[in-house]
Scaffold this motif. Structure first.
Motif, PDB file in Angstrom:
ATOM      1  N   LEU A 756      -6.924   8.476   4.892  1.00 19.63           N
ATOM      2  CA  LEU A 756      -7.273   8.203   3.482  1.00 19.63           C
ATOM      3  C   LEU A 756      -7.372   6.690   3.295  1.00 19.63           C
ATOM      4  O   LEU A 756      -6.485   5.935   3.698  1.00 19.63           O
ATOM      5  N   LEU A 757      -8.471   6.227   2.698  1.00 22.75           N
ATOM      6  CA  LEU A 757      -8.592   4.801   2.338  1.00 22.75           C
ATOM      7  C   LEU A 757      -8.151   4.657   0.873  1.00 22.75           C
ATOM      8  O   LEU A 757      -8.806   5.158  -0.034  1.00 22.75           O
ATOM      9  N   VAL A 758      -7.010   3.994   0.706  1.00 22.87           N
ATOM     10  CA  VAL A 758      -6.400   3.856  -0.630  1.00 22.87           C
ATOM     11  C   VAL A 758      -6.689   2.449  -1.175  1.00 22.87           C
ATOM     12  O   VAL A 758      -6.479   1.449  -0.468  1.00 22.87           O
ATOM     13  N   LYS A 759      -7.177   2.409  -2.367  1.00 23.62           N
ATOM     14  CA  LYS A 759      -7.422   1.115  -3.046  1.00 23.62           C
ATOM     15  C   LYS A 759      -6.267   0.811  -3.996  1.00 23.62           C
ATOM     16  O   LYS A 759      -5.912   1.640  -4.831  1.00 23.62           O
ATOM     17  N   VAL A 760      -5.726  -0.388  -3.838  1.00 21.26           N
ATOM     18  CA  VAL A 760      -4.617  -0.856  -4.694  1.00 21.26           C
ATOM     19  C   VAL A 760      -5.180  -1.971  -5.572  1.00 21.26           C
ATOM     20  O   VAL A 760      -5.541  -3.047  -5.063  1.00 21.26           O
ATOM     21  N   SER A 761      -5.297  -1.744  -6.864  1.00 20.98           N
ATOM     22  CA  SER A 761      -5.952  -2.692  -7.781  1.00 20.98           C
ATOM     23  C   SER A 761      -5.011  -3.030  -8.935  1.00 20.98           C
ATOM     24  O   SER A 761      -4.227  -2.196  -9.386  1.00 20.98           O
ATOM     25  N   ASP A 762      -5.104  -4.323  -9.390  1.00 22.89           N
ATOM     26  CA  ASP A 762      -4.319  -4.705 -10.572  1.00 22.89           C
ATOM     27  C   ASP A 762      -5.172  -4.532 -11.824  1.00 22.89           C
ATOM     28  O   ASP A 762      -6.324  -4.091 -11.748  1.00 22.89           O
ATOM     29  N   HIS A 763      -4.584  -4.870 -12.991  1.00 29.05           N
ATOM     30  CA  HIS A 763      -5.276  -4.738 -14.273  1.00 29.05           C
ATOM     31  C   HIS A 763      -5.696  -6.094 -14.823  1.00 29.05           C
ATOM     32  O   HIS A 763      -5.779  -6.311 -16.032  1.00 29.05           O
ATOM     33  N   GLY A 764      -5.890  -7.064 -13.943  1.00 29.08           N
ATOM     34  CA  GLY A 764      -6.191  -8.420 -14.389  1.00 29.08           C
ATOM     35  C   GLY A 764      -7.528  -8.529 -15.099  1.00 29.08           C
ATOM     36  O   GLY A 764      -8.415  -7.706 -14.931  1.00 29.08           O
ATOM     37  N   GLN A 765      -7.616  -9.588 -15.926  1.00 22.43           N
ATOM     38  CA  GLN A 765      -8.854  -9.892 -16.649  1.00 22.43           C
ATOM     39  C   GLN A 765      -9.273 -11.310 -16.298  1.00 22.43           C
ATOM     40  O   GLN A 765      -8.433 -12.163 -16.026  1.00 22.43           O
ATOM     41  N   PRO A 766     -10.551 -11.603 -16.253  1.00 25.39           N
ATOM     42  CA  PRO A 766     -11.655 -10.690 -16.657  1.00 25.39           C
ATOM     43  C   PRO A 766     -12.071  -9.724 -15.554  1.00 25.39           C
ATOM     44  O   PRO A 766     -12.837  -8.796 -15.806  1.00 25.39           O
ATOM     45  N   GLU A 767     -11.612  -9.961 -14.304  1.00 29.00           N
ATOM     46  CA  GLU A 767     -12.010  -9.107 -13.196  1.00 29.00           C
ATOM     47  C   GLU A 767     -10.762  -8.745 -12.416  1.00 29.00           C
ATOM     48  O   GLU A 767     -10.023  -9.623 -11.967  1.00 29.00           O
ATOM     49  N   PRO A 768     -10.432  -7.455 -12.255  1.00 28.42           N
ATOM     50  CA  PRO A 768      -9.242  -7.083 -11.497  1.00 28.42           C
ATOM     51  C   PRO A 768      -9.421  -7.410 -10.012  1.00 28.42           C
ATOM     52  O   PRO A 768     -10.531  -7.399  -9.481  1.00 28.42           O
ATOM     53  N   LEU A 769      -8.287  -7.695  -9.339  1.00 28.06           N
ATOM     54  CA  LEU A 769      -8.274  -7.932  -7.898  1.00 28.06           C
ATOM     55  C   LEU A 769      -7.676  -6.712  -7.205  1.00 28.06           C
ATOM     56  O   LEU A 769      -6.835  -6.007  -7.788  1.00 28.06           O
ATOM     57  N   TYR A 770      -8.074  -6.494  -5.958  1.00 27.72           N
ATOM     58  CA  TYR A 770      -7.592  -5.290  -5.283  1.00 27.72           C
ATOM     59  C   TYR A 770      -7.426  -5.569  -3.802  1.00 27.72           C
ATOM     60  O   TYR A 770      -7.944  -6.552  -3.253  1.00 27.72           O
ATOM     61  N   SER A 771      -6.708  -4.641  -3.143  1.00 32.51           N
ATOM     62  CA  SER A 771      -6.571  -4.586  -1.686  1.00 32.51           C
ATOM     63  C   SER A 771      -6.731  -3.115  -1.269  1.00 32.51           C
ATOM     64  O   SER A 771      -6.614  -2.196  -2.105  1.00 32.51           O
ATOM     65  N   THR A 772      -6.990  -2.890   0.026  1.00 37.81           N
ATOM     66  CA  THR A 772      -7.110  -1.509   0.536  1.00 37.81           C
ATOM     67  C   THR A 772      -6.188  -1.323   1.731  1.00 37.81           C
ATOM     68  O   THR A 772      -5.816  -2.293   2.405  1.00 37.81           O
ATOM     69  N   VAL A 773      -5.817  -0.088   1.961  1.00 38.94           N
ATOM     70  CA  VAL A 773      -4.975   0.246   3.103  1.00 38.94           C
ATOM     71  C   VAL A 773      -5.367   1.665   3.599  1.00 38.94           C
ATOM     72  O   VAL A 773      -5.747   2.526   2.805  1.00 38.94           O
ATOM     73  N   MET A 774      -5.290   1.837   4.897  1.00 35.31           N
ATOM     74  CA  MET A 774      -5.596   3.139   5.508  1.00 35.31           C
ATOM     75  C   MET A 774      -4.299   3.904   5.700  1.00 35.31           C
ATOM     76  O   MET A 774      -3.381   3.412   6.345  1.00 35.31           O
ATOM     77  N   VAL A 775      -4.226   5.101   5.103  1.00 33.56           N
ATOM     78  CA  VAL A 775      -3.055   5.968   5.244  1.00 33.56           C
ATOM     79  C   VAL A 775      -3.456   7.129   6.184  1.00 33.56           C
ATOM     80  O   VAL A 775      -4.382   7.886   5.878  1.00 33.56           O
ATOM     81  N   ASN A 776      -2.775   7.232   7.346  1.00 30.23           N
ATOM     82  CA  ASN A 776      -3.116   8.212   8.376  1.00 30.23           C
ATOM     83  C   ASN A 776      -2.048   9.292   8.448  1.00 30.23           C
ATOM     84  O   ASN A 776      -0.846   8.980   8.424  1.00 30.23           O
ATOM     85  N   PHE A 777      -2.487  10.573   8.519  1.00 28.97           N
ATOM     86  CA  PHE A 777      -1.579  11.720   8.681  1.00 28.97           C
ATOM     87  C   PHE A 777      -1.967  12.441   9.993  1.00 28.97           C
ATOM     88  O   PHE A 777      -3.145  12.776  10.197  1.00 28.97           O
ATOM     89  N   PHE A 778      -0.984  12.684  10.835  1.00 20.99           N
ATOM     90  CA  PHE A 778      -1.213  13.483  12.055  1.00 20.99           C
ATOM     91  C   PHE A 778      -0.564  14.848  11.825  1.00 20.99           C
ATOM     92  O   PHE A 778       0.663  14.961  11.722  1.00 20.99           O
ATOM     93  N   VAL A 779      -1.455  15.880  11.711  1.00 15.85           N
ATOM     94  CA  VAL A 779      -0.981  17.238  11.392  1.00 15.85           C
ATOM     95  C   VAL A 779      -0.678  17.926  12.720  1.00 15.85           C
ATOM     96  O   VAL A 779      -1.585  18.214  13.519  1.00 15.85           O
ATOM     97  N   ASN A 780       0.580  18.230  12.928  1.00 14.89           N
ATOM     98  CA  ASN A 780       1.025  18.879  14.172  1.00 14.89           C
ATOM     99  C   ASN A 780       2.513  19.163  14.030  1.00 14.89           C
ATOM    100  O   ASN A 780       3.179  18.647  13.131  1.00 14.89           O
ATOM    101  N   GLU A 781       3.021  20.046  14.976  1.00 14.97           N
ATOM    102  CA  GLU A 781       4.443  20.342  14.920  1.00 14.97           C
ATOM    103  C   GLU A 781       5.252  19.177  15.475  1.00 14.97           C
ATOM    104  O   GLU A 781       6.342  18.886  14.989  1.00 14.97           O
ATOM    105  N   THR A 782       4.727  18.542  16.517  1.00 19.95           N
ATOM    106  CA  THR A 782       5.446  17.414  17.124  1.00 19.95           C
ATOM    107  C   THR A 782       4.435  16.372  17.515  1.00 19.95           C
ATOM    108  O   THR A 782       3.220  16.603  17.524  1.00 19.95           O
TER     109      THR A 782
END
Length: 887
Positions: A756-782
């Motif tokens: 999942l590519l997650v965007k982390v953004s603030d509420h700044g004005q006049p233009e909000p600033l943001y960063s992104t991070v990749m969240v990885n899930f490995f689906v398996n028993e072990t």
């Protein structure tokens, strides 16, 4: 106010005594039977409640004992009148009645000192102690010198040599001691002929001496009137004044002089006995006995001539002593001497011509119009021109002879025939008389016929003074300069007006005009102008008023002079900021040398005393201030994240000598600007992953994205959104926009890697600033093959659009809005910059994480990455595995 443990006469003895008293240990079990003595030094005139001394502290008593100490004054009258004592602490304070040293110790000297003795009981009984307290009352300069009389009269002979000295016996008295007593004397006006010297006798008393510095002449000026000032040594000094009248006594330094040294008189041979022939007049400008003149014939005048013409020794008048009987014309020469004490006689010659009698003797008959007595006529100076004085009738004149009548003498008079009448003549004035110019005239009426017969009639005219002159000021505009903060009753100037009228008509008094402020006072007789109070230039810089000089005649006459008092500035006001302190709000990244704010400061003084310079006492390496405008500026751009508040101390100093200053505090608050993008703290990298079991039920929280923003306010409010995904069905995962908590929404049927590519953004004005991070899930028993997982993470696979972010409703649709991977170089650069700024934060987080999982590494060789489940041991296990994989 000082406190002392010793007296001025016995420094060493008292010092040792007090030292022993203070070094002796005291306790509640100590022996207090022996009385102690304390000495405190205070100034007289202190206000109520002024601290004098702490008896308990100075005795080093232990105030922790029980029962507590009590202090009591035994003399209640003294306590109520001069001092109060705190019963529990033993502190002494002045009471409502101010102590006056001169009243308390009227006869004490500076060496003896003035002491007020008190007895203090220390109670209760088990601590009883009698403490002798002496208050040494120090003198202050609270009395001004005072002369015993308001007017001092002195007599100085006019022949006094230069440097002649005369003691001023009525010296001033000042009850203050030492330097606060009378220190010097001076004259307000020395007229260029006097000065003052001061001598000290064996008893320390000062006596002023009047010294003559130039030659005196009573005939030029008979009296000098000035003010003598006594000055003490206080700061500022106090003054006392008295009027000093110096009378110049006469000495016989002038001799008589005749007004006429040659007099001619013509007599008929039949002139009757007692006829007035002439009146000689001699003048001596001295006074009294020195001016007495006696008239006498010279020894050259024969005795028979003296017996014929009688000379009045006092008046100088010459009369015919007996009847003449001559048939031939002859003449006599009379030498008259005017004698004065110790003088060479003045000489005048009277020539008497005797004419032959042909017919009956002619006569001049006077009839006076103006008041007359003994041949002296009085006229008011107010009489108009051509005022008649007397008629003169010529009788016994032969009709065949012509008679000429005329006046001899000086003055505004004329003798004219009266209308058409024969031998009638009118004596009258030709102009208005002026007493101030001439007080007396001597006239001779001469009647002369064709045969040479001359008849002289003597007449004296005295002018009566009237109040026809107003006083005249020496200066009609008097300009005075005085520095502000002067002492009360300061001398300003002496106004002088003269009136040439005589007696009370010429006596001048001085009166202030109705527009004069009440702080100015003028002496009615001397004209000395003083100011009663201290002046303040900032309150008023210039005073303008009039002074009237009024004589004592009837009706009174007066003149005015304008007085202008200019108050000169002194540096007596410190610069004052318009606010007690200043607060300026400035956005961060404000450009360097931009104006942050203006500090307004005022100084009511004038000139250099009112010129104000501003300087920064702290923070001058960052800030600067414009001295002219008071504008505060920063030398560089400021960053709120480095420091959000600055407190500066600004000093304002004027240009006076010495300079006065004041200080104010300036607070600079930096307002936040959205200049920092959110920084993702968890996951720590795009290559980390978390193990998710295939049987995880929907609704389970499986991960959390955590980010921080160094800004404040809305600029630091963070929103989380999933903008792209790889693997799984759309809507399989949901993220809480406020907390970053990721929740499983659908069952995961396929094992493998989900991203999942997650965007982390603030509420700044006049233009909000943001960063992104990749969240990885490995689906398996072990996690059986970690290298395989790493290969999946590094593989570049397209990520599909998952959902619109929270702000997508305000943006234009288009795939370019969501395609963030082409901006990876920019993101990497921003990440490197953020890592450089927050390296310390990351190190700290790493340290905390390592410490938390130290025990887990030791116990387990293989762990599972836990999911963030709500309940059960599975949640605990999945959480630990996830944290381990991130490491």
């Amino acid at each position: 106010m000082f406190r002392s443990r010793y007296s001025s006469k016995r420094d060493s003895i008292w010092g040792f005594y007090i030292l022993m008293l203070y070094t002796t240990p005291l306790s509640c079990l100590a022996n207090f039977s022996q009385a102690k003595e304390l000495i405190y030094k205070i100034k007289e005139g202190l206000p109520k409640g002024t601290f004098i001394g702490a008896i308990g502290v100075d005795l080093r008593l232990d105030f922790t004992v029980e029962p507590p100490f009590l202090f009591s004054l035994t003399q209640k009258k003294v306590s109520e009148q001069y001092v109060n004592i705190n019963n529990t602490t033993g502190e002494l304070y002045t009471s409502a009645a101010e102590i006056d040293r001169e009243t308390l110790c009227p006869y004490s000297s500076e060496e003896q000192g003035c002491f007020l003795s008190l007895d203090v009981f220390v109670l209760p009984q088990q601590y009883f102690q009698l403490v002798k307290v002496k208050l040494l009352i120090e003198d202050v300069n609270d009395n001004r010198p005072k002369f015993p009389t308001d007017e001092i009269r002195m007599s100085v002979p006019e022949n006094t040599p230069i440097n002649g000295r005369f003691a001023v016996e009525q010296s001033a008295i000042d009850p203050d001691l030492g330097i606060y007593g009378v220190q010097t004397y001076w004259l307000v006006n020395d007229f260029g002929v006097f000065t003052l010297d001061v001598e000290e006798n064996d008893g320390g008393e000062l006596t002023p001496f009047l010294i003559v510095t130039n030659f005196l002449d009573r005939e030029t000026q008979a009296e000098y009137v000035t003010d003598i000032i006594a000055e003490d040594g206080g700061t500022p000094p106090l003054l006392g004044a008295a009027t000093l009248k110096i009378a110049i006594t006469d000495v016989n330094d002038n001799c008589p002089k005749f007004t006429e040294s040659q007099v001619n008189v013509t007599l008929h041979g039949n002139t009757s006995k007692g006829a007035q022939l002439a009146r000689l007049h001699a003048f001596d400008p001295d006074l009294g006995a020195n001016a007495q003149i006696s008239y006498a014939y010279s020894e050259r005048v024969p005795r028979d001539t003296r017996s014929l013409f009688h000379l009045d020794k006092i008046t100088g008048g010459i009369k015919l002593a007996r009847k003449l009987d001559f048939i031939t014309t002859t003449f006599y020469k009379l030498t008259v001497l005017a004698n004065g004490p110790g003088c060479i006689p003045a000489v005048a010659t009277v020539t008497v011509y005797i004419t032959k009698v042909v017919t009956g003797p002619p006569a001049v008959i006077p009839r006076y119009i103006a008041p007359e007595k003994d041949g002296v006529v009085t006229l008011k100076e107010s009489e108009p021109a051509f005022s008649p004085i007397a008629f003169f009738t010529i009788k016994n004149m032969d009709k065949s002879q012509r008679v000429d009548c005329y006046l001899e003498g000086f003055g505004p008079f004329r003798l004219v025939p009266y209308q058409q009448l024969e031998n009638e003549y009118l004596l009258e004035t030709t102009e208005t008389l002026d007493y101030e110019r001439t007080q007396e005239y001597e006239l001779i009426l001469v009647a002369n016929n064709t045969q040479g017969l001359i008849i002289k009639t003597f007449l004296k005219v005295q002018v009566l003074d009237e109040n026809d002159n107003a006083p005249v000021f020496q200066q009609s505009l008097v300009e005075i300069s005085i520095e502000e903060n002067n002492s009360p009753n300061t001398f300003l100037t002496q106004l002088q007006a003269s009136d040439p009228d005589s007696e009370s008509r010429g006596e001048v008094i001085y009166i202030l005009g109705g527009d004069t402020p009440g702080i100015f006072v003028v002496d009615h007789l001397t004209g000395v102008l003083t100011v009663a109070t201290s002046l303040d230039r900032e309150e008023k810089e210039k005073y303008r008023f009039i002074v009237r000089a009024v004589d004592q005649g009837t009706p009174r006459r007066e003149s005015i002079a304008t007085v202008v008092v200019t108050v000169l500035d002194r540096n007596d006001n410190s610069p004052r900021f318009i606010n007690k302190d200043f607060t300026f709000f400035v956005p961060e990244n404000f450009p360097g040398y931009g104006e942050i704010g203006v500090l307004s400061v005022t100084d009511p003084d004038a000139g250099k005393n009112g010129w104000v310079a501003l300087s920064i006492l702290n923070g001058s390496d960052i800030f600067m201030i414009d001295t002219g405008r008071g504008a505060l500026r920063a030398k560089t751009s400021l960053d709120r994240e480095q420091q959000g508040t600055y407190q500066l101390w600004i000093e304002a100093a004027d240009g006076g000598v010495p300079a006065l200053s004041s200080v104010t505090m300036v607070t600079v608050l930096l307002l936040d600007v959205n200049d920092n993008p959110p920084v993702v703290l968890f996951p720590q990298s795009n290559q980390s992953y978390m193990l998710v079991l295939p049987d995880t039920t929907p609704g389970t929280s499986i991960a959390e994205v955590y980010a921080v923003d160094k800004d404040t306010g809305m600029n630091a409010v963070i929103a989380y959104s999933i903008i792209k995904r790889k693997g799984g069905e759309p809507g399989s995962f949901a993220i809480d926009p406020e907390t970053g908590n990721i929740t499983l929404k659908r069952e995961l049927s396929n094992r493998g890697l989900y991203s999942l590519l997650v965007k982390v953004s603030d509420h700044g004005q006049p233009e909000p600033l943001y960063s992104t991070v990749m969240v990885n899930f490995f689906v398996n028993e072990t996690v059986s093959n970690e290298s395989y997982i790493q290969s999946l993470l590094t593989r570049d696979v397209d990520i599909e659009v998952e959902e619109k972010p929270w702000y997508i409703s305000q943006m234009t649709d288009g795939p370019e809005r969501y395609e963030l991977f082409p901006c990876r170089p920019i993101l990497i650069s921003l990440s490197v910059a953020c890592l450089g700024l927050f390296s310390l934060v990351l190190v700290l987080i790493s340290y905390i994480c390592c410490k938390r999982f130290k025990k887990i590494r030791k116990k387990r060789s293989e762990v599972e990455v836990p999911l963030k489940l709500k309940n059960g041991s599975t949640n605990f296990l999945n959480r630990k595995l996830r944290q381990m994989s991130n490491i």
